[in-house]
Design a protein around this motif. Sequence first.
Motif, PDB file in Angstrom:
ATOM      1  N   MET A   1       1.011  -1.255  -0.120  1.00  0.00           N
ATOM      2  CA  MET A   1       0.321   0.074  -0.064  1.00  0.00           C
ATOM      3  C   MET A   1       0.884   1.294  -0.035  1.00  0.00           C
ATOM      4  O   MET A   1       0.434   2.322  -0.485  1.00  0.00           O
ATOM      5  N   HIS A   2       2.135   1.396   0.353  1.00  0.00           N
ATOM      6  CA  HIS A   2       3.061   2.362   0.456  1.00  0.00           C
ATOM      7  C   HIS A   2       2.747   3.104  -1.023  1.00  0.00           C
ATOM      8  O   HIS A   2       3.247   2.442  -1.905  1.00  0.00           O
ATOM      9  N   GLY A   3       2.811   4.304  -0.723  1.00  0.00           N
ATOM     10  CA  GLY A   3       2.655   5.208  -1.962  1.00  0.00           C
ATOM     11  C   GLY A   3       1.248   5.396  -2.851  1.00  0.00           C
ATOM     12  O   GLY A   3       1.215   6.157  -3.498  1.00  0.00           O
ATOM     13  N   HIS A   4       0.476   4.287  -2.406  1.00  0.00           N
ATOM     14  CA  HIS A   4      -1.069   4.492  -2.828  1.00  0.00           C
ATOM     15  C   HIS A   4      -1.900   5.465  -2.113  1.00  0.00           C
ATOM     16  O   HIS A   4      -1.444   5.941  -0.892  1.00  0.00           O
ATOM     17  N   ARG A   5      -2.865   6.096  -2.928  1.00  0.00           N
ATOM     18  CA  ARG A   5      -3.624   7.217  -2.394  1.00  0.00           C
ATOM     19  C   ARG A   5      -4.550   6.745  -1.177  1.00  0.00           C
ATOM     20  O   ARG A   5      -4.964   5.683  -1.337  1.00  0.00           O
ATOM     21  N   THR A   6      -4.780   7.579  -0.246  1.00  0.00           N
ATOM     22  CA  THR A   6      -5.620   6.958   0.861  1.00  0.00           C
ATOM     23  C   THR A   6      -6.937   7.676   0.695  1.00  0.00           C
ATOM     24  O   THR A   6      -7.060   8.407  -0.279  1.00  0.00           O
ATOM     25  N   ALA A   7      -7.858   7.463   1.520  1.00  0.00           N
ATOM     26  CA  ALA A   7      -9.143   7.884   1.198  1.00  0.00           C
ATOM     27  C   ALA A   7      -9.308   9.377   1.150  1.00  0.00           C
ATOM     28  O   ALA A   7     -10.249  10.190   0.365  1.00  0.00           O
ATOM     29  N   ASN A   8      -8.493  10.177   1.910  1.00  0.00           N
ATOM     30  CA  ASN A   8      -8.344  11.584   1.804  1.00  0.00           C
ATOM     31  C   ASN A   8      -7.583  12.294   0.763  1.00  0.00           C
ATOM     32  O   ASN A   8      -7.613  13.299   0.980  1.00  0.00           O
ATOM     33  N   GLY A   9      -7.031  11.410   0.084  1.00  0.00           N
ATOM     34  CA  GLY A   9      -6.448  11.747  -1.159  1.00  0.00           C
ATOM     35  C   GLY A   9      -4.933  12.036  -1.185  1.00  0.00           C
ATOM     36  O   GLY A   9      -4.192  12.033  -2.054  1.00  0.00           O
ATOM     37  N   ASN A  37       0.872  -4.507  26.459  1.00  0.00           N
ATOM     38  CA  ASN A  37       1.758  -3.817  27.039  1.00  0.00           C
ATOM     39  C   ASN A  37       1.925  -2.527  27.512  1.00  0.00           C
ATOM     40  O   ASN A  37       2.853  -1.895  28.143  1.00  0.00           O
ATOM     41  N   GLY A  38       0.555  -1.836  27.360  1.00  0.00           N
ATOM     42  CA  GLY A  38       0.624  -0.254  27.798  1.00  0.00           C
ATOM     43  C   GLY A  38       1.086   0.554  26.927  1.00  0.00           C
ATOM     44  O   GLY A  38       0.991   1.863  27.162  1.00  0.00           O
ATOM     45  N   LYS A  39       1.861   0.217  25.816  1.00  0.00           N
ATOM     46  CA  LYS A  39       2.396   1.253  25.115  1.00  0.00           C
ATOM     47  C   LYS A  39       1.502   2.183  24.057  1.00  0.00           C
ATOM     48  O   LYS A  39       0.421   1.275  23.676  1.00  0.00           O
ATOM     49  N   SER A  40       1.703   3.182  23.952  1.00  0.00           N
ATOM     50  CA  SER A  40       0.747   4.111  23.172  1.00  0.00           C
ATOM     51  C   SER A  40       1.224   4.852  22.035  1.00  0.00           C
ATOM     52  O   SER A  40       2.816   4.962  22.033  1.00  0.00           O
ATOM     53  N   VAL A  41       0.721   5.176  21.077  1.00  0.00           N
ATOM     54  CA  VAL A  41       1.096   6.071  20.211  1.00  0.00           C
ATOM     55  C   VAL A  41      -0.155   6.784  19.475  1.00  0.00           C
ATOM     56  O   VAL A  41      -1.295   6.340  19.683  1.00  0.00           O
ATOM     57  N   ILE A  42       0.352   8.091  19.217  1.00  0.00           N
ATOM     58  CA  ILE A  42      -0.665   8.915  18.623  1.00  0.00           C
ATOM     59  C   ILE A  42      -0.750   9.068  17.151  1.00  0.00           C
ATOM     60  O   ILE A  42       0.316   9.138  16.517  1.00  0.00           O
ATOM     61  N   VAL A  43      -1.895   8.745  16.402  1.00  0.00           N
ATOM     62  CA  VAL A  43      -1.830   8.607  14.886  1.00  0.00           C
ATOM     63  C   VAL A  43      -3.108   9.716  14.712  1.00  0.00           C
ATOM     64  O   VAL A  43      -4.037  10.145  15.219  1.00  0.00           O
ATOM     65  N   ARG A  44      -2.946   9.979  13.191  1.00  0.00           N
ATOM     66  CA  ARG A  44      -3.804  10.755  12.533  1.00  0.00           C
ATOM     67  C   ARG A  44      -4.750   9.961  11.580  1.00  0.00           C
ATOM     68  O   ARG A  44      -4.117   9.391  10.574  1.00  0.00           O
ATOM     69  N   ILE A  45      -5.794  10.051  11.433  1.00  0.00           N
ATOM     70  CA  ILE A  45      -6.825   9.344  10.507  1.00  0.00           C
ATOM     71  C   ILE A  45      -6.927   9.833   9.406  1.00  0.00           C
ATOM     72  O   ILE A  45      -7.100  11.162   9.122  1.00  0.00           O
ATOM     73  N   ASN A  46      -6.236   9.238   8.193  1.00  0.00           N
ATOM     74  CA  ASN A  46      -6.159   9.685   7.017  1.00  0.00           C
ATOM     75  C   ASN A  46      -6.807   8.696   5.950  1.00  0.00           C
ATOM     76  O   ASN A  46      -6.740   8.960   4.518  1.00  0.00           O
ATOM     77  N   ASP A  47      -7.489   7.684   6.421  1.00  0.00           N
ATOM     78  CA  ASP A  47      -7.913   6.603   5.533  1.00  0.00           C
ATOM     79  C   ASP A  47      -9.068   6.043   6.051  1.00  0.00           C
ATOM     80  O   ASP A  47      -9.643   6.173   7.297  1.00  0.00           O
ATOM     81  N   ARG A  48      -9.905   5.309   5.434  1.00  0.00           N
ATOM     82  CA  ARG A  48     -11.046   4.580   5.729  1.00  0.00           C
ATOM     83  C   ARG A  48     -10.984   3.168   5.610  1.00  0.00           C
ATOM     84  O   ARG A  48      -9.903   2.524   4.917  1.00  0.00           O
ATOM     85  N   MET A  49     -11.613   2.205   6.452  1.00  0.00           N
ATOM     86  CA  MET A  49     -11.532   0.713   6.410  1.00  0.00           C
ATOM     87  C   MET A  49     -13.025   0.321   6.503  1.00  0.00           C
ATOM     88  O   MET A  49     -13.977   1.097   6.772  1.00  0.00           O
ATOM     89  N   ALA A  50     -13.245  -0.873   6.233  1.00  0.00           N
ATOM     90  CA  ALA A  50     -14.344  -1.401   6.238  1.00  0.00           C
ATOM     91  C   ALA A  50     -15.010  -1.687   7.781  1.00  0.00           C
ATOM     92  O   ALA A  50     -14.081  -1.788   8.556  1.00  0.00           O
ATOM     93  N   HIS A  51     -16.191  -1.598   8.017  1.00  0.00           N
ATOM     94  CA  HIS A  51     -16.571  -1.768   9.182  1.00  0.00           C
ATOM     95  C   HIS A  51     -16.492  -3.117   9.709  1.00  0.00           C
ATOM     96  O   HIS A  51     -16.512  -4.178   8.701  1.00  0.00           O
ATOM     97  N   SER A  52     -15.935  -3.516  10.838  1.00  0.00           N
ATOM     98  CA  SER A  52     -15.721  -4.841  11.391  1.00  0.00           C
ATOM     99  C   SER A  52     -16.301  -5.239  12.670  1.00  0.00           C
ATOM    100  O   SER A  52     -15.934  -4.096  13.577  1.00  0.00           O
ATOM    101  N   ARG A  53     -16.532  -6.035  13.011  1.00  0.00           N
ATOM    102  CA  ARG A  53     -16.781  -6.401  14.628  1.00  0.00           C
ATOM    103  C   ARG A  53     -15.516  -6.733  15.119  1.00  0.00           C
ATOM    104  O   ARG A  53     -15.371  -6.618  16.590  1.00  0.00           O
TER     105      ARG A  53
END
Length: 103
Positions: A1-9, A37-53
């Motif tokens: 997926m690297h280099g492909h366009r995300t849903a926000n363009g 493990n309690g590790k955290s990261v802050i990410v920015r939403i820039n793409d869509r994914m299918a709804h999943s349970r």
Amino acid sequence: MHGHRTANGERYDKTQLTAAHATLPFNTYVQVTNVRNGKSVIVRINDRMAHSRHRIIDLSKAAAQQIELIREGIASVQLHEVPDDGQPEMTTVVSEIKPTGKK
């Protein structure tokens, strides 16, 4: 997926701290915590994914590495929305899911 366009363009860059989510608005910042493990990261939403349970977020490779998810691929996580500046403060739990053991 690297280099492909995300849903926000924009182009997906596996080295950036980004993620895909089914419903959160683009450019929302989310703190993702690996429950194991309690590790955290802050990410920015820039793409869509299918709804999943079973899956609530799809992290970039860089984000998954920071919270040690590369090996497992799927793990229990907790999401907290954070302000636009990416600095956690009093946050609201957005969603939480625990895997069922199925991959």
